[in-house]
Design a protein around this motif. Structure first.
Motif, mmCIF file in Angstrom:
data_model
loop_
_atom_site.group_PDB
_atom_site.id
_atom_site.type_symbol
_atom_site.label_atom_id
_atom_site.label_comp_id
_atom_site.label_asym_id
_atom_site.label_seq_id
_atom_site.Cartn_x
_atom_site.Cartn_y
_atom_site.Cartn_z
ATOM 1 N N ARG A 53 49.191 12.102 50.016
ATOM 2 C CA ARG A 53 48.725 11.827 51.446
ATOM 3 C C ARG A 53 49.082 10.641 52.042
ATOM 4 N NH1 ARG A 53 43.710 13.145 48.767
ATOM 5 N NH2 ARG A 53 42.889 10.869 49.111
ATOM 6 N N ILE A 54 49.254 9.511 51.097
ATOM 7 C CA ILE A 54 49.788 8.358 51.723
ATOM 8 C C ILE A 54 51.334 8.467 52.239
ATOM 9 C CG2 ILE A 54 50.329 5.932 51.305
ATOM 10 C CD1 ILE A 54 48.187 5.846 49.445
ATOM 11 N N LEU A 55 52.329 9.012 51.400
ATOM 12 C CA LEU A 55 53.481 9.188 51.609
ATOM 13 C C LEU A 55 53.566 10.210 52.755
ATOM 14 C CD1 LEU A 55 54.997 9.398 48.092
ATOM 15 C CD2 LEU A 55 55.258 7.514 49.811
ATOM 16 N N ALA A 56 52.956 11.171 52.866
ATOM 17 C CA ALA A 56 53.150 12.027 54.022
ATOM 18 C C ALA A 56 52.676 11.490 55.088
ATOM 19 C CB ALA A 56 52.121 13.258 53.757
ATOM 20 N N ALA A 57 51.625 10.483 55.348
ATOM 21 C CA ALA A 57 51.305 10.078 56.652
ATOM 22 C C ALA A 57 52.313 8.859 56.911
ATOM 23 C CB ALA A 57 50.233 9.252 56.387
ATOM 24 N N VAL A 58 52.980 8.320 55.933
ATOM 25 C CA VAL A 58 54.116 7.162 56.257
ATOM 26 C C VAL A 58 55.296 7.894 56.842
ATOM 27 C CG1 VAL A 58 55.877 5.583 55.349
ATOM 28 C CG2 VAL A 58 53.426 5.521 54.706
ATOM 29 N N ASP A 59 55.566 9.192 56.175
ATOM 30 C CA ASP A 59 57.015 9.853 56.664
ATOM 31 C C ASP A 59 56.657 10.569 57.930
ATOM 32 O OD1 ASP A 59 58.269 9.260 54.040
ATOM 33 O OD2 ASP A 59 57.478 11.200 53.113
ATOM 34 N N LYS B 255 63.163 8.398 55.868
ATOM 35 C CA LYS B 255 63.267 7.313 55.149
ATOM 36 C C LYS B 255 62.247 7.417 53.836
ATOM 37 C CE LYS B 255 66.400 5.019 57.317
ATOM 38 N NZ LYS B 255 67.775 4.900 56.757
ATOM 39 N N ALA B 256 62.224 8.497 53.133
ATOM 40 C CA ALA B 256 61.249 8.726 52.247
ATOM 41 C C ALA B 256 61.443 7.734 50.998
ATOM 42 C CB ALA B 256 61.499 10.236 51.660
ATOM 43 N N ASP B 257 62.693 7.508 50.794
ATOM 44 C CA ASP B 257 62.965 6.473 49.394
ATOM 45 C C ASP B 257 62.201 5.244 49.809
ATOM 46 O OD1 ASP B 257 64.480 8.581 48.278
ATOM 47 O OD2 ASP B 257 66.328 7.633 48.664
ATOM 48 N N ALA B 258 62.357 4.646 51.014
ATOM 49 C CA ALA B 258 62.025 3.360 51.373
ATOM 50 C C ALA B 258 60.266 3.569 51.519
ATOM 51 C CB ALA B 258 62.331 2.685 52.954
ATOM 52 N N LEU C 159 57.532 0.388 59.200
ATOM 53 C CA LEU C 159 57.136 0.842 57.739
ATOM 54 C C LEU C 159 56.009 -0.194 57.240
ATOM 55 C CD1 LEU C 159 57.672 2.456 55.014
ATOM 56 C CD2 LEU C 159 59.427 0.370 54.629
ATOM 57 N N ALA C 160 56.039 -1.242 57.533
ATOM 58 C CA ALA C 160 54.845 -2.175 56.967
ATOM 59 C C ALA C 160 53.573 -1.845 57.694
ATOM 60 C CB ALA C 160 55.229 -3.692 57.233
ATOM 61 N N LYS C 161 53.514 -1.691 58.919
ATOM 62 C CA LYS C 161 52.535 -1.452 59.676
ATOM 63 C C LYS C 161 51.920 -0.028 59.387
ATOM 64 C CE LYS C 161 53.179 -3.928 64.005
ATOM 65 N NZ LYS C 161 53.484 -3.895 65.541
ATOM 66 N N GLY D 67 68.176 0.692 56.744
ATOM 67 C CA GLY D 67 69.544 1.544 56.886
ATOM 68 C C GLY D 67 69.298 2.166 58.330
ATOM 69 N N TYR D 68 70.410 2.822 58.848
ATOM 70 C CA TYR D 68 70.190 3.496 60.043
ATOM 71 C C TYR D 68 69.899 5.008 59.677
ATOM 72 C CZ TYR D 68 72.831 -0.275 62.673
ATOM 73 O OH TYR D 68 72.826 -1.402 62.967
ATOM 74 N N PRO D 69 68.997 5.871 60.463
ATOM 75 C CA PRO D 69 68.695 7.014 60.060
ATOM 76 C C PRO D 69 69.918 7.855 60.361
ATOM 77 C CG PRO D 69 67.925 6.399 62.269
ATOM 78 C CD PRO D 69 68.476 5.049 61.887
#
Length: 345
Positions: free
Chosen positions: A34-40, A46-49, A76-78, A197-199
């Motif tokens: 859930r956390i990773l899905a929300a960030v993505d 940038k799934a690796d980051a 990303l931090a926010k 990195g650039y997307p």
């Protein structure tokens, strides 16, 4: 020395409570997803980051995000902070920022005729330090005790920070004018360093579509609470590490110190943080034991920013990352079977 915990606006004595219960594996994996899905949904491509940031959080480390402007470091931090229902603060580091702005200050109250501690911005579960290399070395060092000891000492009194506690700092490595490079002691406090990195073309096109009206960050809902994260951290702590994997981790650290191409190798703290990050990676992969591949995979992210090249190696155009890759390839890797060995009770 007195130690207190900041709770709201009052100070109460810090007492050790019972440790949180480890989160069951099934719930652990579901919460991570859930956390990773929300960030993505906010950080495209940038799934690796995102995964590395979550790994560092669960390993009780701190993250340094280093890249050029405009690639999503602060976003990303926010976003990671918003996916967790806990306290968050953001510090914009500037040359005139004072250490007391970060840690807090004691102010004399004329009504009570006593000094009262006013907590600084570091008193939060997740602290975002934006452009950390724009503050003076004195202000940067104010974070040292916070990051290592999870406490702040002002006028001889120590104040404990709430758990979980994580610093996510960003910096631009290209623009050097008006900046103060992080000294080695400060860089060593960060468990991991990543570059955004650039997307790619598809991710950048998707970003134009999803960000054109408003930031998707505004619609992010918390996927976990602070108590959930504490339980997940306990789950990571329970991940088993066999003796061969520990020996492999130590061998990597010692190999960086003996390398003729490196003037400064990995510290013992770096080796310990590499193992903790490897345990978090194993847990994210659904395992309760660490494989040598976990250690090898996390080595670049955890160790590279701590290494300093020898002058001859730097003059030859080598990079710390390239030297580390060669070291990882040269150190004998224990078999997966050895990694699965359990203690004999």
């Amino acid at each position: 020395m007195d130690v207190h915990r900041i709770g709201g606006t009052s100070l109460t004595p810090l007492r050790a409570g019972p440790p949180p219960e480890p989160m069951p594996p099934t719930r652990f994996r579901a919460t991570c997803e859930r956390i990773l899905a929300a960030v993505d949904r906010v950080i495209d491509g940038k799934a690796d980051a995102s995964r590395t940031a979550l790994t560092v959080l669960l390993a009780q480390g701190h993250l340094l995000v280093e890249d050029v402007p405009g690639v999503g470091k602060t976003m990303l931090a926010k976003t990671l902070a918003r996916t967790i229902d806990c306290s968050v603060s953001r510090i914009q580091f500037t040359p005139d920022l004072l250490p007391s702005d970060v840690t807090g200050v004691s102010i004399y109250n004329q009504a009570t005729r006593q000094f009262e501690f006013r907590p600084g911005a570091v008193f939060a579960n997740i602290v975002i330090g934006d452009e950390i290399n724009r503050a003076s070395a004195k202000t940067q060092s104010a974070l040292l005790e916070c990051m290592e000891e999870h406490q702040v000492t002002v006028d001889g009194t120590s104040y404990g920070l709430s758990e979980p506690f994580m610093v996510i700092a960003t910096q631009n490595p290209i623009e050097m004018e008006g900046t103060y490079p992080l000294p080695e002691a400060q860089r060593d406090r960060f468990m991991a360093r990543i570059s955004m990195g650039y997307p790619d073309e598809a991710a950048e096109a998707l970003m134009l579509e999803s960000h054109q009206s408003e930031s998707p960050l505004l619609s992010v809902e918390p996927a976990a609470e602070a108590a959930d994260v504490l339980g997940m951290i306990e789950t990571v702590k329970s991940v088993y590490v066999s003796d061969p994997v520990k020996e492999f981790t130590v061998a990597l650290g010692r190999a960086t110190r003996s390398s003729e191409r490196l003037r400064l190798g990995a510290s013992p703290r770096a080796v310990l943080q590499l193992l903790r990050a490897s345990k978090a990676r194993a847990a994210l992969d659904g395992r309760d034991f660490v494989l040598p591949d976990d250690v090898a995979a996390m080595a670049s992210t955890v160790l590279t920013h701590r290494l300093i090249l020898d002058r001859r190696a730097a003059g030859a155009g080598l990079t710390a990352g390239g030297v580390l890759d060669a070291i990882v390839a040269a150190v004998p890797i224990p078999s997966d079977g050895a990694a699965r060995l359990r203690r004999q009770d």
